[in-house]
Enzyme design. Structure first.
Site, PDB file in Angstrom:
ATOM      1  N   TYR A 132      17.402  29.808  10.135  1.00  0.00           N
ATOM      2  CA  TYR A 132      16.266  30.625  10.556  1.00  0.00           C
ATOM      3  C   TYR A 132      16.175  30.710  12.079  1.00  0.00           C
ATOM      4  O   TYR A 132      16.356  29.707  12.777  1.00  0.00           O
ATOM      5  CB  TYR A 132      14.955  30.008  10.062  1.00  0.00           C
ATOM      6  CG  TYR A 132      14.666  30.223   8.594  1.00  0.00           C
ATOM      7  CD1 TYR A 132      14.508  31.502   8.071  1.00  0.00           C
ATOM      8  CD2 TYR A 132      14.517  29.128   7.749  1.00  0.00           C
ATOM      9  CE1 TYR A 132      14.219  31.675   6.730  1.00  0.00           C
ATOM     10  CE2 TYR A 132      14.212  29.299   6.405  1.00  0.00           C
ATOM     11  CZ  TYR A 132      14.068  30.576   5.898  1.00  0.00           C
ATOM     12  OH  TYR A 132      13.776  30.752   4.585  1.00  0.00           O
TER      13      TYR A 132
ATOM     14  N   LYS B  77       0.846  -1.205   0.000  1.00  0.00           N
ATOM     15  CA  LYS B  77       0.000   0.000   0.000  1.00  0.00           C
ATOM     16  C   LYS B  77       0.881   1.255   0.000  1.00  0.00           C
ATOM     17  O   LYS B  77       2.084   1.175   0.326  1.00  0.00           O
ATOM     18  CB  LYS B  77      -0.916  -0.018   1.230  1.00  0.00           C
ATOM     19  CG  LYS B  77      -0.162   0.013   2.561  1.00  0.00           C
ATOM     20  CD  LYS B  77      -1.083  -0.306   3.742  1.00  0.00           C
ATOM     21  CE  LYS B  77      -0.321  -0.258   5.055  1.00  0.00           C
ATOM     22  NZ  LYS B  77      -1.108  -0.804   6.181  1.00  0.00           N
TER      23      LYS B  77
END
Ligand code: PLP
Length: 345
Positions: free
Chosen positions: A242, A33
Site C-alpha cells: 500500500y 493477568k
C-alpha cells in the site's frame, strides 16, 4: 495451512520461573493477568503451579474466577484491582483475595463479605493503585487487626536499576509497613533483580516468566512462525504494498507472509522490522497490511516455507523496539488468529 503458528514453550516458562525463584529469599508467585500476557492462562498457570508457584496474581475478579476453575483449590489468587462493585459473589465463590486499594474498597469488602480474606495495596509513589500514606494511617490499625493475607505496593521504575525512584519507593513502603506483622510484596520482575532489599516475602513476576526484559537471562517462551504465501521477483523501480512506500533499488525477491496488524504485528513497525528466513535476517518492506507483510528475501537463498518473527533469533523486545513499544505490548497484542501449540511437559 496459512495460519501462522504460535508455539509456547512451557519448559522455557518453567525455567524462567525457577531462575527468578532462585534469586528470591522469599516466595515467588506468578502474575497471569490478561490471559497470562496473552500466552494462555489455562496452560501457563497449571505448569507454574506444578513448578511450585503457590500465589497467583490477576487484575480482575473475573480473571480470578476463571483461574480458580483452571487451578482448582490450593493456590492463592490475588486480585490487583481489589474489590469492585458487584465482585462479591465472584470473590466469595472463587475464594479470591482482593488487594484492597482504598477505604471505600475496604468498607465494601467487609460489609459484603465479613471475615473473607483480603490483602492491601499501598501507593508508594506511582499514583496508580493503592492507599496513600494518609489514607493508610487512618485505616491501618483496623486493617491489621483483621490479618491481611498480603500487603503490597508496586515500583514504577524497577526496569531501570539506577533510577532514584526505586530507593524512594522502598523507603516509603518500609515506613508504611515496617511495624506490621503481615507478609509483604513490593517486587515484580524488575524489583526481584534489584536484589534482596526489594524482595520481601512474596514476589510477583510477570514479564520475566514470559521471556521479556528487564530479565536479560530469560529464555524465549513465545515462538512465532509465519507461512510464506508467495515469492515474486520485483524489478528496480517497482513498488511493494500500500502507498508504494518501498521501491526496489535492485532486482529483488519479495516474499509475502501470512500475518499483519490484525495479528498484533503493528503497522508502525514496518520501517524498522526484520524477520528470519532460516539464518538470514530479512527486512520487512512496504506497509504492514491487515493480514500480510512483504519481506525482502533476495539474499536469503532458498526461501523456507515459514519465516520466524519471534523465537530463537528475535525476542519480543527486538520486535517491540521496531514498533516503539515494550515486549509486554507485543505479547498481549498477539491476536486470536494464530494456531497455538504448547510444547514442553
Ligand atoms: C503487571 C504487574 C506485575 C507484574 O509485572 P512484570 O513487570 O510483568 O513482572 C506485578 N505487580 C503488579 C501490581 C502488576 O500490575
Amino acid at each position: 495451512m496459512a495460519a501462522p503458528l504460535l508455539t509456547i514453550d512451557l519448559d522455557a516458562l518453567a525455567s524462567n520461573w525457577r531462575t527468578l525463584a532462585r534469586q528470591m529469599a522469599g516466595e515467588t508467585g506468578a502474575v497471569v493477568k490478561a490471559d497470562a500476557y496473552g500466552l494462555g492462562a489455562a496452560q501457563v498457570a497449571p505448569r507454574l503451579a506444578r513448578e511450585g508457584a503457590r500465589t497467583f496474581f490477576v487484575a480482575l475478579a473475573e480473571e480470578g474466577a476463571a483461574l480458580r476453575r483452571i487451578l482448582g483449590e490450593g493456590p492463592n489468587i490475588c486480585v490487583f484491582n481489589g474489590h469492585m462493585e458487584g465482585d462479591a459473589p465472584l470473590i466469595r465463590d472463587a475464594r479470591l483475595v482482593p488487594m484492597l486499594n482504598s477505604i471505600d474498597q475496604m468498607v465494601m469488602h467487609v460489609e459484603a463479605l465479613p471475615g473473607h480474606p483480603f490483602g492491601i495495596q499501598l501507593d508508594s509513589g506511582m499514583n496508580r493503585l493503592g492507599m496513600e500514606p494518609a489514607e493508610w494511617a487512618a485505616l491501618r490499625d483496623i486493617a491489621t487487626q483483621q490479618a491481611p493475607e498480603l500487603i503490597m505496593s508496586h515500583l514504577a521504575c524497577a526496569d531501570d536499576p539506577s533510577h532514584a525512584m526505586n530507593a524512594h519507593q522502598l523507603r516509603v513502603f518500609r515506613e508504611m509497613t515496617d511495624d506490621i506483622d503481615a507478609p509483604r510484596s513490593l517486587s515484580a520482575t524488575g524489583g526481584i533483580l534489584l536484589g534482596p532489599d526489594y524482595q520481601f516475602d512474596v514476589a510477583r513476576p510477570g514479564i520475566g516468566l514470559y521471556g521479556g526484559l528487564p530479565f536479560v537471562d530469560a529464555v524465549p517462551v513465545a515462538h512465532l512462525d509465519v507461512p510464506v504465501i508467495q515469492v515474486r521477483d520485483v524489478a528496480p523501480g517497482e513498488s511493494v504494498g500500500y502507498g508504494n512506500t518501498w521501491i526496489a533499488e535492485r532486482p529483488s525477491r519479495i516474499a509475502t507472509i501470512a500475518a499483519g496488524y490484525a495479528d498484533g504485528l503493528h503497522r508502525i513497525m514496518g520501517p524498522e522490522a526484520w524477520v528470519y528466513a532460516g539464518e538470514s535476517r530479512c527486512k520487512v518492506v512496504g506497509r504492514v497490511s491487515m493480514d500480510l507483510i512483504g519481506v525482502d528475501v533476495t539474499d536469503a537463498g532458498t526461501v523456507p516455507d515459514t519465516v520466524e518473527v519471534l523465537g530463537r533469533h528475535q525476542s519480543i523486545d527486538t520486535v517491540a523496539d521496531a514498533a516503539g513499544t515494550i515486549g509486554y505490548e507485543i505479547l498481549t497484542a498477539l491476536g486470536p488468529r494464530y494456531r497455538r501449540r504448547y510444547v514442553g511437559s
